[in-house]
Motif scaffolding. Structure first.
Motif, mmCIF file in Angstrom:
data_model
loop_
_atom_site.group_PDB
_atom_site.id
_atom_site.type_symbol
_atom_site.label_atom_id
_atom_site.label_comp_id
_atom_site.label_asym_id
_atom_site.label_seq_id
_atom_site.Cartn_x
_atom_site.Cartn_y
_atom_site.Cartn_z
ATOM 1 N N MET A 1 0.824 -1.200 0.000
ATOM 2 C CA MET A 1 0.000 0.000 0.000
ATOM 3 C C MET A 1 0.863 1.257 0.000
ATOM 4 O O MET A 1 0.557 2.206 -0.705
ATOM 5 N N ILE A 2 1.935 1.266 0.756
ATOM 6 C CA ILE A 2 2.783 2.456 0.843
ATOM 7 C C ILE A 2 3.470 2.733 -0.486
ATOM 8 O O ILE A 2 3.682 3.889 -0.859
ATOM 9 N N ASP A 3 3.796 1.666 -1.245
ATOM 10 C CA ASP A 3 4.372 1.868 -2.568
ATOM 11 C C ASP A 3 3.382 2.562 -3.498
ATOM 12 O O ASP A 3 3.776 3.361 -4.345
ATOM 13 N N LEU A 4 2.101 2.281 -3.333
ATOM 14 C CA LEU A 4 1.075 2.925 -4.141
ATOM 15 C C LEU A 4 1.083 4.436 -3.913
ATOM 16 O O LEU A 4 0.971 5.221 -4.861
ATOM 17 N N VAL A 5 1.253 4.851 -2.678
ATOM 18 C CA VAL A 5 1.352 6.276 -2.359
ATOM 19 C C VAL A 5 2.582 6.874 -3.056
ATOM 20 O O VAL A 5 2.519 7.958 -3.648
ATOM 21 N N GLY A 6 3.676 6.156 -3.010
ATOM 22 C CA GLY A 6 4.903 6.623 -3.662
ATOM 23 C C GLY A 6 4.744 6.749 -5.162
ATOM 24 O O GLY A 6 5.138 7.751 -5.762
ATOM 25 N N TRP A 7 4.152 5.723 -5.796
ATOM 26 C CA TRP A 7 3.956 5.759 -7.240
ATOM 27 C C TRP A 7 2.969 6.862 -7.645
ATOM 28 O O TRP A 7 3.183 7.550 -8.647
ATOM 29 N N ALA A 8 1.916 7.036 -6.879
ATOM 30 C CA ALA A 8 0.929 8.083 -7.189
ATOM 31 C C ALA A 8 1.563 9.467 -7.065
ATOM 32 O O ALA A 8 1.370 10.333 -7.935
ATOM 33 N N SER A 9 2.324 9.680 -6.023
ATOM 34 C CA SER A 9 3.007 10.963 -5.831
ATOM 35 C C SER A 9 4.015 11.212 -6.940
ATOM 36 O O SER A 9 4.124 12.326 -7.462
ATOM 37 N N SER A 10 4.722 10.173 -7.321
ATOM 38 C CA SER A 10 5.681 10.264 -8.411
ATOM 39 C C SER A 10 4.986 10.638 -9.715
ATOM 40 O O SER A 10 5.452 11.511 -10.460
ATOM 41 N N ALA A 11 3.865 10.000 -9.989
ATOM 42 C CA ALA A 11 3.117 10.268 -11.218
ATOM 43 C C ALA A 11 2.651 11.722 -11.273
ATOM 44 O O ALA A 11 2.744 12.379 -12.320
#
Length: 84
Positions: A1-11
């Motif tokens: 789940m935390i990686d999803l936050v990272g990927w979304a922020s990156s995007a």
């Protein structure tokens, strides 16, 4: 789940830069744009890319690598438009 936050922020971050690059190119001028913005982004992104590789975090490796490329493009556009 935390990686999803990272990927979304990156995007979101990358999307804002990807939208800005064509605007700068199409403007045909670098008026109001500092070359130091792109040079600072380049040096910072290079350092963060190296650091990210050292930590092995894929989100940061990919994000910082793309930011590094966007800085190179920004520098190219800046100096290309300066030569007009």
């Amino acid at each position: 789940m935390i990686d999803l936050v990272g990927w979304a922020s990156s995007a979101i971050l990358l999307l804002t830069l990807i939208i800005q690059i064509p605007k700068q190119w199409n403007a045909g001028t670098n008026k109001g744009v500092s070359k130091w913005l792109f040079i600072g982004q380049f040096v910072t992104s290079l350092g963060f890319t190296i650091y990210s590789i050292g930590t092995g975090n894929k989100v940061f490796i990919i994000t910082n690598s793309i930011l590094l490329v966007s800085a190179v493009v920004g520098i190219y556009i800046y100096f290309h438009q300066s030569g007009k």
